[in-house]
Structure formats: structure tokens, C-alpha cells
Design an enzyme around this catalytic site. Structure first.
Site, mmCIF file in Angstrom:
data_model
loop_
_atom_site.group_PDB
_atom_site.id
_atom_site.type_symbol
_atom_site.label_atom_id
_atom_site.label_comp_id
_atom_site.label_asym_id
_atom_site.label_seq_id
_atom_site.Cartn_x
_atom_site.Cartn_y
_atom_site.Cartn_z
ATOM 1 N N ASP A 9 -2.714 -2.141 -8.599
ATOM 2 C CA ASP A 9 -2.541 -0.840 -6.626
ATOM 3 C C ASP A 9 -3.512 -1.449 -6.737
ATOM 4 O O ASP A 9 -5.121 -1.350 -7.278
ATOM 5 C CB ASP A 9 -1.789 0.402 -7.596
ATOM 6 N N ASP A 11 -6.233 1.658 -3.971
ATOM 7 C CA ASP A 11 -5.775 3.580 -3.924
ATOM 8 C C ASP A 11 -5.881 3.844 -5.414
ATOM 9 O O ASP A 11 -5.109 4.073 -6.140
ATOM 10 C CB ASP A 11 -5.620 3.889 -3.113
ATOM 11 N N HIS A 84 -4.702 6.446 13.218
ATOM 12 C CA HIS A 84 -4.776 6.455 11.945
ATOM 13 C C HIS A 84 -6.672 3.994 11.970
ATOM 14 O O HIS A 84 -7.034 4.525 10.934
ATOM 15 C CB HIS A 84 -3.835 5.442 11.487
HETATM 16 C C1 XBP Z 1 -2.329 4.785 -1.300
HETATM 17 C C2 XBP Z 1 -1.850 5.058 -0.511
HETATM 18 C C3 XBP Z 1 -2.290 5.105 1.609
HETATM 19 C C4 XBP Z 1 -4.378 5.156 1.388
HETATM 20 C C5 XBP Z 1 -4.273 5.110 2.539
HETATM 21 O O1 XBP Z 1 -1.201 4.708 -2.468
HETATM 22 O O2 XBP Z 1 -0.975 6.058 -0.395
HETATM 23 O O3 XBP Z 1 -2.280 5.124 2.706
HETATM 24 O O4 XBP Z 1 -3.820 7.020 0.516
HETATM 25 O O5 XBP Z 1 -4.385 3.475 2.756
HETATM 26 P P1 XBP Z 1 -1.271 3.298 -3.338
HETATM 27 P P2 XBP Z 1 -4.296 3.749 4.650
HETATM 28 O O6 XBP Z 1 -2.281 3.759 -4.360
HETATM 29 O O7 XBP Z 1 -0.202 3.183 -4.524
HETATM 30 O O8 XBP Z 1 -1.305 2.628 -2.932
HETATM 31 O O9 XBP Z 1 -4.693 5.459 5.328
HETATM 32 O O10 XBP Z 1 -4.384 2.928 4.035
HETATM 33 O O11 XBP Z 1 -2.513 3.594 4.292
HETATM 34 MG MG MG Z 2 -2.959 3.944 -5.556
#
Ligand code: XBP
Ligand code: MG
Length: 263
Positions: A9, A11, A84
Site C-alpha cells: 500500500d 498512503d 482534486h
Molecule cells: C489512501 C486514500 C487516498 C489518499 C489520497 O488509501 O484513500 O485517497 O488519501 O489520495 P490507501 P487521492 O492507503 O488505502 O490506498 O487524493 O489521490 O485519492
Molecule cells: Mg494506506
């Protein structure tokens, strides 16, 4: 036996992107667009239950700004997409400024896997551009090319906690989920990976501490470094202080034994 792939993953797992990047970038975009909105830590923590930045803006509008109409007669879809894009431009600027760093052990484990020829992959809810920028900024310009496959949120029908991103990675790598390891920081990500049949190491992040990680193969404070071992939060690390290919192999063997035992 080496794992067939390590699937990360992004983020919260590779880096504290939510705490150090995305929240600030959303707020900067709101200011740039002349909107009087601020997502503080508490509100952002609540909104993180909605995976995906565009989906998160929509959830905020319906929950907290019910009467909102986009300016100049713009459709809601166009407005959200534009906001966004602005947010991602601010996120890119924060990355360039070095505001977001990799979590402990991430670069070490990626380096060890590359040296051993273990394929690397990404299953994320964010966009490919954000992933590539983060990898390039933190690991070097060639780093995106080290990953055999990068599956991002908008490339699959459903975002996490749906398993789609992980299933797509497994299909592209033609890999057996029981012989791969996924790395996640959130209960939603854990659910996505488990539903795809993957064992998961969870390293909780700023916003996900305290979530329920039942079903993880191991929960540790971070991937650990020899000079800065992890703390075990749940599961058995067999006395190890950092996640390396040896510990991953032992965890995969333990999971395989547990599957055999219930047959
Ligand atoms: C990450 C997310 C993303 C980020 C922002 O979840 O939910 O939406 O917060 O990215 P995970 P975007 O770690 O489970 O992948 O704004 O590009 O969506
Ligand atoms: Mg995550």
C-alpha cells in the site's frame, strides 16, 4: 523459499502521506479555490473512512456542506475533479519540498527484495502520478521502474476495502496470494488484502492507530531497522527486530501451516 512478491500500500504504509501531505494539500486547494473550508486533524481522521480523494470531497460535501452548489454552474463532478487536481498539484509541491519521507525500514526492505530478485508491486487507492512522484522523490528517479506493477485506485472498479486493486496485482503477476506478502497501515487496506487471499503485515500509521487489525499475520510499529527495531503490537515476530525476507518467509510458512490445520 522466497516470497513470490511483496505488495505495498502507499498512503500511510510507505510514508505518512496523509499526515504530512494529503491533508495539507486538500486545505491548500480549498484556499486556492476561495472556499472557506479547513479539514482539521479530527475531521480528516473521520473522512479517511472514505477511500479516494474525490470520493472524500463528495462525502464532505454531503455530510458538512449539504446546500453547496459548485460556482459558475459547474457540474458537481467537474468541480470535484478540478478541486482534486488542484489538491494533487499541492501534494506534488509538498513532495518536491521534501515534506514527506519514507517510514522506517521501507527503503531497506525494498532494497533487500530487489537484491534477491523478489518482485515488488503497489496496490493503492491514490493515483499513479502520486505514487510515481513519491517513489522518485524518496528512492530516486528510477524507483518507479523497480515495481513490476503499480495498480492505482481509478484503474479498478472499486477502491479499498474492496479487494480489486490486490486482485489485479495478483493477476498481472500471475502470483499465488498465499506466497506473497502485503503491507498495509489501515483496517480498510487489511480487509482489501485479506479478501484477495493475501497474508498481511500491518504497520499502523498516524491516523490508523487503534483500528482493529484482526487477521493480520503481524502488526508492528513500523518495518524496523537494525539500529531501531520495531515494537510488536500483535502476532509473533519470533524475536526479530525488523521485517526482512527471512521474517516474511517464516510468516508465510506460519500462515500456510494455519491454513493446513483448518482443512
Ligand atoms: C489512501 C486514500 C487516498 C489518499 C489520497 O488509501 O484513500 O485517497 O488519501 O489520495 P490507501 P487521492 O492507503 O488505502 O490506498 O487524493 O489521490 O485519492
Ligand atoms: Mg494506506
Amino acid at each position: 523459499m522466497l516470497p513470490q512478491a511483496l505488495i505495498f500500500d502507499v498512503d500511510g504504509t510507505l510514508a505518512e502521506t496523509e499526515r504530512d501531505g494529503h491533508r495539507m494539500a486538500f486545505n491548500a486547494a480549498f484556499r486556492e479555490a476561495g472556499l472557506g473550508w479547513t479539514w482539521d486533524e479530527a475531521l480528516y481522521g473521520e473522512l479517511l473512512a472514505v477511500a479516494g480523494g474525490k470520493e472524500r470531497i463528495r462525502a464532505f460535501l454531503s455530510r458538512h456542506q449539504p446546500g453547496f452548489d459548485p460556482p459558475g454552474g459547474e457540474s458537481l463532478e467537474t468541480f470535484v475533479a478540478r478541486l482534486h487536481r488542484m489538491k494533487n498539484a499541492h501534494f506534488a509541491r509538498l513532495l518536491e519540498q521534501g515534506a514527506v519521507n519514507l517510514r522506517p525500514g521501507v527503503a531497506r526492505l525494498i532494497g533487500e527484495a530487489r537484491a534477491a530478485g523478489v518482485p515488488l508491486a503497489i496496490a493503492t487507492t491514490t493515483s499513479p502520478e502520486n505514487v510515481e512522484r513519491l517513489l522518485a522523490r524518496t528512492l530516486g528517479p528510477e524507483a518507479p521502474g523497480w515495481f513490476a506493477c503499480i495498480v492505482a485506485g481509478d484503474m479498478v472498479p472499486a477502491k479499498k476495502p474492496a479487494p480489486d486493486a490486490y486482485l489485479r496485482v495478483l493477476a498481472e503477476l500471475d502470483a499465488d496470494p498465499g506466497r506473497c506478502m502485503a503491507f498495509e497501515d489501515s483496517a480498510q487496506g487489511l480487509k482489501a488484502a485479506r479478501t484477495a487471499g493475501l497474508p498481511v503485515v500491518v504497520t499502523p500509521s498516524h491516523y490508523t492507530r487503534g483500528e482493529d487489525f484482526t487477521g493480520a499475520a503481524l502488526v508492528v510499529s513500523d518495518l524496523g531497522e537494525p539500529a531501531r527495531p520495531f515494537r510488536v503490537l500483535a502476532g509473533d515476530a519470533g524475536g526479530a527486530g525488523w521485517v526482512d525476507l527471512g521474517l516474511i518467509r517464516r510468516l508465510l510458512e506460519g500462515q500456510a501451516r494455519a491454513r493446513e490445520a483448518v482443512r
